[in-house]
Structure formats: structure tokens, C-alpha cells
Design an enzyme around this catalytic site. Structure first.
Site, PDB file in Angstrom:
ATOM      1  N   CYS A   1       0.818  -1.213   0.000  1.00  0.00           N
ATOM      2  CA  CYS A   1       0.000   0.000   0.000  1.00  0.00           C
ATOM      3  C   CYS A   1       0.858   1.272   0.000  1.00  0.00           C
ATOM      4  O   CYS A   1       2.066   1.245   0.181  1.00  0.00           O
ATOM      5  CB  CYS A   1      -0.950   0.033   1.191  1.00  0.00           C
ATOM      6  SG  CYS A   1      -2.101  -1.345   1.258  1.00  0.00           S
TER       7      CYS A   1
ATOM      8  N   LEU B   1      -2.615  -2.613  -1.801  1.00  0.00           N
ATOM      9  CA  LEU B   1      -2.234  -3.997  -2.058  1.00  0.00           C
ATOM     10  C   LEU B   1      -3.080  -4.848  -1.129  1.00  0.00           C
ATOM     11  O   LEU B   1      -2.944  -4.772   0.094  1.00  0.00           O
ATOM     12  CB  LEU B   1      -0.749  -4.215  -1.773  1.00  0.00           C
ATOM     13  CG  LEU B   1      -0.239  -5.658  -1.909  1.00  0.00           C
ATOM     14  CD1 LEU B   1      -0.354  -6.131  -3.348  1.00  0.00           C
ATOM     15  CD2 LEU B   1       1.209  -5.764  -1.434  1.00  0.00           C
TER      16      LEU B   1
END
Length: 213
Positions: A2, A51
Site C-alpha cells: 500500500c 495492495l
């Protein structure tokens, strides 16, 4: 895992410029290929690239929140299942993600909840009722978090490159900081290659309200 970036301040032109924040987020694509989103609430704008690891449904996408608070989170809360059990009598959870646990913990208990967290993480949490922003980094500093304090407000990101692309930020190279890099092979604690771009120290949170940090 992320990535996120954002701005907290009163400049309406910055808050309304979704195109620029989306452009600056290109450096985050390597961190979050599964989903992305941008949210504006009062005087904060946040962009997040995800993610997906825990809580794979769309409900766990970020920025996470509603009309009175927002969370952008990078990392993993190892003890989130334990923390969730302690919150279940107060919260009707809609996912099995650590993001939702972190969000509700902060919403209900504020910065005190940070002491309960075990994991590797950095996050930005905005509470509109207090009009304040919390930037936090895990105890060992495994997840990065950078910020720039300007007269227009605070810019923050989990990736320094995205800050360098922001038109409102003029990076100033710090030669003295480079000496630390030559000595240690990295930039220790809050310093970076630039005078005006700082790192949140490991094991630290910053609370920003009324233009004060």
C-alpha cells in the site's frame, strides 16, 4: 504494501485539485496495484493505493471512513483479531480487515488506541469533530512516512517521490544531512536528503490541529 499521500490545510485550490494528487500518486503504483481511491473531507484530501492482503473485498478499500473521519493505512496490524474482539460489543464490523479494526479503534478511543497496536505500519487518521490529523509510524520504523510543514498546510506521504512531484513543494537539498548518509549508509530518524521534507520518527505520532504540530 500500500501507499498513500495527502494534504491537510485550508487552501481550497489544493483541496480541489484531484488531478494533481492523482498525478503525484504514480510513484505509489508499485505499492498498491489492486485498488485506488481519493477522498476529500472538510480541509483534508487523501489518496490511497492498495495492495490487498487482509480483507479482500471492496469494503476494505481506502481511504477508509465516512462523513466525519478518514483513515489511510499502510502495513499490517498483527494483533488485529484480538483488538477486534475487544471492540465487537461497540462495533458492527462489515469486513475481516485490520484496516477496519484500526479505524474504529481510533474513532472510539483516539490516540490512546495506538498503544495497543502490534505490527508494522504507518497511517494518517483525520477526525473532523476535532479537525485534527494524526500521522503515526510503528515502533521500529518499518513503514516510511514523510511530511512537509508549509504555510499552506501539511503535505504527507508514505513515499518521498510523490511529495517531490507536488507543485506546491519546492525541495531544498540539505548537504549537511548528506554527511549523515555517508557516515551511516542511511538517513537516521527524522532527516531526509531535503531540508523541508522530514520523516515521522519511528515509534512516534504527530498530532496536527489549528496549524500546530
Amino acid at each position: 504494501m500500500c501507499g498513500f499521500l495527502g494534504y491537510f490545510g485550508n487552501d481550497k485550490k489544493i483541496l480541489g485539485n484531484l488531478a494533481e494528487i492523482n498525478s503525484c500518486s504514480k510513484s505509489l503504483e508499485k505499492r498498491g496495484p489492486d485498488a485506488s481511491g481519493t477522498a476529500v473531507l472538510n480541509n483534508i484530501i487523501i489518496h490511497h493505493k492498495r495492495l490487498s492482503i487482509i480483507g479482500l473485498n471492496e469494503f476494505s478499500n481506502q481511504p477508509f471512513g465516512n462523513n466525519d473521519s478518514l483513515l489511510a493505512f499502510n502495513g499490517e496490524i498483527y494483533n488485529y483479531k484480538f483488538l477486534r474482539k475487544s471492540l465487537e460489543n461497540k462495533v458492527n464490523f462489515k469486513s475481516n480487515s485490520d484496516t477496519e479494526v484500526l479505524y474504529w479503534g481510533l474513532k472510539l478511543f483516539g490516540k490512546k488506541f495506538i498503544n495497543n497496536l502490534e505490527g508494522m505500519f504507518s497511517f494518517a487518521y483525520y477526525d473532523s469533530s476535532k479537525n485534527n490529523l494524526i500521522l503515526c509510524r510503528d515502533r521500529f520504523g518499518e513503514k516510511p512516512l514523510y511530511f512537509v510543514n508549509t504555510q499552506k498546510g501539511i503535505f504527507f506521504s508514505s513515499d518521498i517521490k510523490s511529495l517531490l512531484h507536488y507543485s506546491k513543494i519546492k525541495p531544498e537539498v540539505d548537504k549537511e544531512n548528506f554527511i549523515h548518509y555517508l557516515a551511516h549508509g542511511y538517513y537516521p530518524q527524522k532527516i531526509t536528503p531535503f531540508k523541508n521534507i522530514k520523516k515521522v520518527k519511528s515509534g512516534t505520532f504527530l498530532e496536527i490541529s489549528n496549524n500546530k504540530v
